[in-house]
Design an enzyme around this catalytic site. Structure first.
Site, PDB file in Angstrom:
ATOM      1  N   ARG A  63       0.822  -1.211   0.000  1.00 48.62           N
ATOM      2  CA  ARG A  63       0.000   0.000   0.000  1.00 48.62           C
ATOM      3  C   ARG A  63       0.858   1.264   0.000  1.00 48.62           C
ATOM      4  O   ARG A  63       0.493   2.273  -0.620  1.00 48.62           O
ATOM      5  CB  ARG A  63      -0.917  -0.022   1.226  1.00 48.62           C
ATOM      6  N   HIS A  67       0.358   4.331  -2.645  1.00 53.60           N
ATOM      7  CA  HIS A  67       0.096   5.704  -2.227  1.00 53.60           C
ATOM      8  C   HIS A  67       1.242   6.645  -2.581  1.00 53.60           C
ATOM      9  O   HIS A  67       1.033   7.861  -2.672  1.00 53.60           O
ATOM     10  CB  HIS A  67      -0.208   5.745  -0.730  1.00 53.60           C
ATOM     11  N   ASP A  68       2.420   6.107  -2.780  1.00 54.28           N
ATOM     12  CA  ASP A  68       3.524   6.920  -3.261  1.00 54.28           C
ATOM     13  C   ASP A  68       3.327   7.240  -4.744  1.00 54.28           C
ATOM     14  O   ASP A  68       3.330   8.403  -5.147  1.00 54.28           O
ATOM     15  CB  ASP A  68       4.852   6.191  -3.050  1.00 54.28           C
ATOM     16  N   VAL A  71       0.572   9.747  -6.168  1.00 51.80           N
ATOM     17  CA  VAL A  71       0.700  11.168  -5.838  1.00 51.80           C
ATOM     18  C   VAL A  71       2.033  11.677  -6.384  1.00 51.80           C
ATOM     19  O   VAL A  71       3.097  11.405  -5.825  1.00 51.80           O
ATOM     20  CB  VAL A  71       0.625  11.407  -4.315  1.00 51.80           C
ATOM     21  N   GLY A  73       3.802  10.606  -8.733  1.00 47.89           N
ATOM     22  CA  GLY A  73       4.708   9.586  -9.243  1.00 47.89           C
ATOM     23  C   GLY A  73       5.477   8.850  -8.160  1.00 47.89           C
ATOM     24  O   GLY A  73       5.413   9.193  -6.972  1.00 47.89           O
ATOM     25  N   SER A  77       7.869  10.425  -2.079  1.00 47.64           N
ATOM     26  CA  SER A  77       7.372  11.622  -1.386  1.00 47.64           C
ATOM     27  C   SER A  77       6.506  11.246  -0.192  1.00 47.64           C
ATOM     28  O   SER A  77       6.437  11.993   0.797  1.00 47.64           O
ATOM     29  CB  SER A  77       6.576  12.506  -2.350  1.00 47.64           C
ATOM     30  N   GLU A  91       2.872  14.265   3.010  1.00 42.38           N
ATOM     31  CA  GLU A  91       1.643  13.587   2.600  1.00 42.38           C
ATOM     32  C   GLU A  91       1.079  12.655   3.670  1.00 42.38           C
ATOM     33  O   GLU A  91      -0.054  12.185   3.556  1.00 42.38           O
ATOM     34  CB  GLU A  91       1.915  12.789   1.315  1.00 42.38           C
ATOM     35  N   ASN A  97      -4.135   8.983   4.179  1.00 44.17           N
ATOM     36  CA  ASN A  97      -2.923   8.400   4.764  1.00 44.17           C
ATOM     37  C   ASN A  97      -2.863   8.452   6.285  1.00 44.17           C
ATOM     38  O   ASN A  97      -2.286   7.571   6.932  1.00 44.17           O
ATOM     39  CB  ASN A  97      -1.680   9.108   4.214  1.00 44.17           C
ATOM     40  N   HIS A 196      -6.432  -5.894  -2.606  1.00 48.42           N
ATOM     41  CA  HIS A 196      -7.242  -6.042  -1.393  1.00 48.42           C
ATOM     42  C   HIS A 196      -7.506  -7.501  -1.044  1.00 48.42           C
ATOM     43  O   HIS A 196      -8.310  -7.787  -0.151  1.00 48.42           O
ATOM     44  CB  HIS A 196      -8.566  -5.294  -1.547  1.00 48.42           C
ATOM     45  N   THR A 197      -6.818  -8.403  -1.711  1.00 52.33           N
ATOM     46  CA  THR A 197      -6.896  -9.808  -1.333  1.00 52.33           C
ATOM     47  C   THR A 197      -6.088 -10.082  -0.072  1.00 52.33           C
ATOM     48  O   THR A 197      -6.118 -11.193   0.471  1.00 52.33           O
ATOM     49  CB  THR A 197      -6.395 -10.716  -2.477  1.00 52.33           C
ATOM     50  N   ASP A 241     -10.228  -9.413   2.768  1.00 47.94           N
ATOM     51  CA  ASP A 241     -10.598 -10.659   2.085  1.00 47.94           C
ATOM     52  C   ASP A 241     -11.017 -11.670   3.140  1.00 47.94           C
ATOM     53  O   ASP A 241     -10.182 -12.234   3.842  1.00 47.94           O
ATOM     54  CB  ASP A 241      -9.410 -11.166   1.270  1.00 47.94           C
ATOM     55  N   ASP A 249      -4.124 -14.139  -3.247  1.00 49.34           N
ATOM     56  CA  ASP A 249      -4.727 -15.027  -4.239  1.00 49.34           C
ATOM     57  C   ASP A 249      -5.910 -14.316  -4.892  1.00 49.34           C
ATOM     58  O   ASP A 249      -6.029 -13.097  -4.797  1.00 49.34           O
ATOM     59  CB  ASP A 249      -5.156 -16.344  -3.588  1.00 49.34           C
TER      60      ASP A 249
END
Length: 321
Positions: A63, A67-68, A71, A73, A77, A91, A97, A196-197, A241, A249
């Protein structure tokens, strides 16, 4: 003179191919082969240790990379701390965040080890990209070749962190828009959502869904309510999940087909809309999901990277040099 110039350019080309894989400032899978040959081993070993200590950390490191990159690229940051002395706001305190992103101490530890092995060579942005790949692989998911050579930003954007990241409350058209602005197709958006698995979410992010939405399996909703009361307990965690909460998976997509998506934005992918068939495909074909996810991660890792003389190689990922 023209011949000499042409000869020089050819020499440059082949020399750079040997060292970096390109004569221009491009990413290369061999970027640290000469300058820090143990870099990938150091990162992988640290990720393995962190995930073994806490399985959720794999999802957290993945994650961080998301999230890097979304925002400004993939420039690390997201790792910069606020600095009151210089009136700098990073950030980390942005709404998507704050009290949510984690794993910073793992990145700090990796950076310390790399600085000891090869000072000032490996960027924090590259650490995030490799750690995300190694986390997915450690949890049983696919692997891919991470192109390297990113440099770190010297600034961050609190405002963009508040606007450029997908929200767990978004509908399908909003999700498509957010990903499209970063150059992703609808198919790639669904594949990347498959992250999100693994991992967990806080009660406050899905409370409304499990109590008020109708496109949710009643037994599933009831089971989640036991750990997420109608009021209070906002920080209580539930797995994204429900089928296999740790392993990377395709169970996430199987859940969506059964109306067992935890977040509103999860179930939005399979709710009588244009992405239903893609979700169904991934629910039935894990290899197809793995391939598409890996390809999309490579594409994401290339978003607006800093190379050449742009940016810097931070010695401390939390602050500029």
């Amino acid at each position: 003179m023209a011949f000499r110039s042409h000869y020089f350019n050819l020499c440059c080309f082949f020399a750079m191919i040997i060292l970096f894989g390109s004569c221009s400032a491009q990413l290369s899978s061999y970027y640290y082969a000469k300058t820090c040959p143990k870099a990938l081993y150091i990162i992988k070993t640290a990720v393995l240790g962190a995930v073994a200590k806490e399985s959720r950390m794999g999802a957290s490191l993945l994650r961080l990379h998301f999230h890097d990159c979304f925002v400004n690229g993939c420039d690390a940051s997201v790792l910069l701390d606020d600095d009151d002395a210089s009136n700098f706001t990073g950030e980390k305190s942005a709404a998507p965040n704050a009290n949510s992103l984690r794993g910073f101490e793992v990145i700090d530890s990796i950076k310390s080890k790399l600085e000891a092995a090869c000072p000032g060579v490996v960027s924090c942005a590259d650490i995030l990209a490799v750690a995300a790949r190694d986390s997915v692989a450690t949890l049983g998911g696919p692997t891919w070749t991470v192109e390297l050579g990113r440099r770190d930003s010297t600034t961050a954007s609190f405002s963009n962190a508040n606007t450029d990241l997908a929200s767990p409350l978004m509908n399908l058209d909003e999700l498509i828009s957010v990903f499209s602005k970063k150059g992703f197709t609808e198919k790639e958006m669904v594949a990347l959502s498959g992250s999100h698995t693994t991992g967990k979410a806080r009660c406050l992010l899905f409370r409304n869904r499990i109590y008020n939405e109708t496109n949710i399996d009643s037994e599933f909703a009831k089971s989640i309510q036991s750990n997420c009361p109608s009021s209070g307990g906002g920080d209580n965690l539930s797995p994204l999940d429900d089928g296999s909460p740790v392993i990377f998976d395709n169970s996430y997509f199987k859940n969506l087909v059964k109306n067992k998506g935890l977040l509103h934005s999860d179930q939005a992918l399979f709710n009588g809309g244009s992405m239903d068939s893609q979700v169904a495909t991934y629910s039935e074909n894990p290899i197809t999901f793995y391939v598409d996810f890996a390809d999309a991660m490579v594409k994401m890792g290339n978003l607006s990277v800093l190379t050449g003389t742009d940016g810097e190689i931070r010695t401390n990922c939390r602050k500029v040099n």
